[in-house]
Design an enzyme around this catalytic site. Structure first.
Site, PDB file in Angstrom:
ATOM      1  CE  LYS A 201      33.655  21.037  -2.385  1.00 23.67           C
ATOM      2  NZ  LYS A 201      32.400  20.471  -2.862  1.00 23.67           N
ATOM      3  NE  ARG A 211      30.961  26.199  -7.317  1.00 26.99           N
ATOM      4  CZ  ARG A 211      31.533  27.056  -6.488  1.00 26.99           C
ATOM      5  NH1 ARG A 211      31.516  28.356  -6.742  1.00 26.99           N
ATOM      6  NH2 ARG A 211      32.122  26.629  -5.384  1.00 26.99           N
ATOM      7  CE  LYS A 224      28.724  25.843  -3.666  1.00 27.10           C
ATOM      8  NZ  LYS A 224      28.613  24.457  -4.185  1.00 27.10           N
ATOM      9  CE  LYS A 255      35.734  19.236  -5.234  1.00 25.46           C
ATOM     10  NZ  LYS A 255      34.310  19.110  -5.123  1.00 25.46           N
ATOM     11  CB  SER A 281      35.913  21.231 -13.197  1.00 26.13           C
ATOM     12  OG  SER A 281      35.694  22.237 -12.226  1.00 26.13           O
ATOM     13  CE1 TYR A 320      34.742  15.834 -13.789  1.00 25.36           C
ATOM     14  CE2 TYR A 320      36.600  17.130 -12.980  1.00 25.36           C
ATOM     15  CZ  TYR A 320      35.281  16.730 -12.872  1.00 25.36           C
ATOM     16  OH  TYR A 320      34.502  17.211 -11.855  1.00 25.36           O
TER      17      TYR A 320
HETATM   18  C1  PBG Z   1      29.423  20.450  -4.894  1.00 26.48           C
HETATM   19  C2  PBG Z   1      30.619  19.923  -5.598  1.00 26.48           C
HETATM   20  C3  PBG Z   1      31.545  20.718  -6.262  1.00 26.48           C
HETATM   21  C4  PBG Z   1      32.472  19.863  -6.847  1.00 26.48           C
HETATM   22  C5  PBG Z   1      32.116  18.555  -6.507  1.00 26.48           C
HETATM   23  N1  PBG Z   1      30.955  18.606  -5.713  1.00 26.48           N
HETATM   24  C6  PBG Z   1      31.578  22.175  -6.466  1.00 26.48           C
HETATM   25  C7  PBG Z   1      31.368  23.065  -5.334  1.00 26.48           C
HETATM   26  O1  PBG Z   1      31.653  22.742  -4.180  1.00 26.48           O
HETATM   27  O2  PBG Z   1      30.895  24.165  -5.605  1.00 26.48           O
HETATM   28  C8  PBG Z   1      33.622  20.336  -7.677  1.00 26.48           C
HETATM   29  C9  PBG Z   1      34.251  19.363  -8.601  1.00 26.48           C
HETATM   30  C10 PBG Z   1      35.064  19.972  -9.686  1.00 26.48           C
HETATM   31  O3  PBG Z   1      35.293  21.206  -9.755  1.00 26.48           O
HETATM   32  O4  PBG Z   1      35.510  19.193 -10.549  1.00 26.48           O
HETATM   33  N2  PBG Z   1      28.916  19.745  -3.854  1.00 26.48           N
END
Ligand code: PBG
Length: 334
Positions: A201, A211, A224, A255, A281, A320
């Site tokens: 990730k 978010r 992060k 991801k 997203s 989605y």
């Molecule tokens: C956080 C989490 C995130 C997503 C899934 N779980 C965002 C992040 O790491 O800040 C992102 C999913 C998306 O953008 O569709 N644990």
């Protein structure tokens, strides 16, 4: 081994593209409804409603989540993934809400499994929805704490397994959390609960709309990058996947999706394990926004973007688009 290729005009590639019948016979990869995992956002009634940066996506109540699961089952979508939108009054520094057996997410899991037992329910294991500062782990003096967070994630995973989750999805990127979760599951008799590790990730700007959807944008201080991967790395992804498999992950995820298809391919080639991508997203928002402007054909781009994951070696995709693409596959319009 590469088959010998006759020279032109003995070989003409266009022969096999002449009509739909021949194209269909020659097609190597297809998208099916069984490839889909549908992420949904669940909230209390006050928070329900449309997500502005994700056209077509709504935050739903627990009842709405049950309806979504019924819709998914009717369409043949195998799994639904729950992300909770937590009231800001419940966000704390100790994140205790995260492992409360009656938190929003655990109530949604129970309600879905009671109403639609055949749907696989996937969860999110990370502290960010519950954390006053929006991070996936505990924070002390601006540092994200690893080992303390892993203890909390193991408690959270157990609460989700007890609520009936089928697939636990640790998205936090702490070190050692798969082993800790697997140990706590085995010790408590949850032998058949699977773990899909968000193993590769990346620290990505493509998570922005998510978010917003979970109400974490306002809470998050900083970025992060000390726990999510650097977008410049590929070998590290393979090391993380191998580490998580050795700790007991059943499935692994890459991801975001589209910008990281090279990683999907390398993971599948290297390990041959159940491999998934998360079309996140921001990817969804880009396609929807361009389609709404009439700049692209939204249906065709949706289908082509998802097929790309299959070509890259993925066994499935969190997207989605799941209900929309499933409906259109069923109607034969894609
Ligand atoms: C956080 C989490 C995130 C997503 C899934 N779980 C965002 C992040 O790491 O800040 C992102 C999913 C998306 O953008 O569709 N644990």
């Amino acid at each position: 081994m590469r088959p010998t290729q006759a020279p032109f005009p003995h070989a003409r590639f266009r022969r096999m593209r002449k009509n739909a019948a021949l194209r269909g016979l020659a097609r190597e990869h297809t998208l099916t409804v069984e490839d889909l995992i549908w992420p949904i956002f669940v909230s209390e009634a006050e928070g329900a409603g449309p997500v502005a940066s994700m056209p077509g996506v709504d935050r739903v109540t627990v009842d709405g989540a049950v309806k979504a699961a019924e819709r998914a089952a009717a369409l043949g979508i195998p799994a639904i993934c729950i992300f909770p939108y937590i009231d800001s009054a419940l966000k704390t520094e100790d994140c205790a809400e995260a492992w409360d057996e009656n938190n929003l997410s655990n109530r949604a899991i129970r309600a879905i499994k009671a109403a639609v037992p055949e749907i696989a329910v996937m969860t999110d294991v990370a502290l960010d929805p519950y954390n006053i500062n929006g991070h996936d782990g505990f924070v002390r003096d601006g540092v994200i704490l690893n080992d303390e967070t892993v203890q909390a994630l193991a408690k959270m995973a157990l609460a989700q397994a007890e609520a009936g989750a089928d697939i636990l999805g640790p998205s936090d990127m702490m070190d050692g959390r798969i082993g800790a979760m697997r140990a706590v599951l085995e010790a408590n008799g949850h032998r058949d609960v699977t773990i899909m590790s968000y193993a590769a990730k990346y620290a990505s700007a493509f998570y922005g709309p998510f978010r917003d959807a979970v109400g974490a944008s306002g809470a998050l201080k900083g970025d992060k990058k000390t726990y999510q991967m650097d977008p410049g790395n590929t070998n590290e992804a393979l090391r993380l996947i191998e580490r998580d498999l050795l700790e007991g992950a059943d499935m692994v995820m890459v991801k975001p999706g589209m910008p990281y298809l090279d990683i999907c391919r390398r993971v599948k080639d290297a390990f041959g394990v159940p491999t998934y991508a998360y079309q996140v997203s921001g990817e969804y928002a880009m396609i929807k926004a361009a389609a709404q402007n009439g700049w692209i054909d939204g249906d065709k781009v949706m289908a082509e973007s998802l097929l790309g994951f299959k070509r890259a070696g993925c066994d499935g995709i969190l997207t989605y688009f799941a209900p929309e693409v499933a409906q259109k596959l069923r109607d034969g319009v894609l």
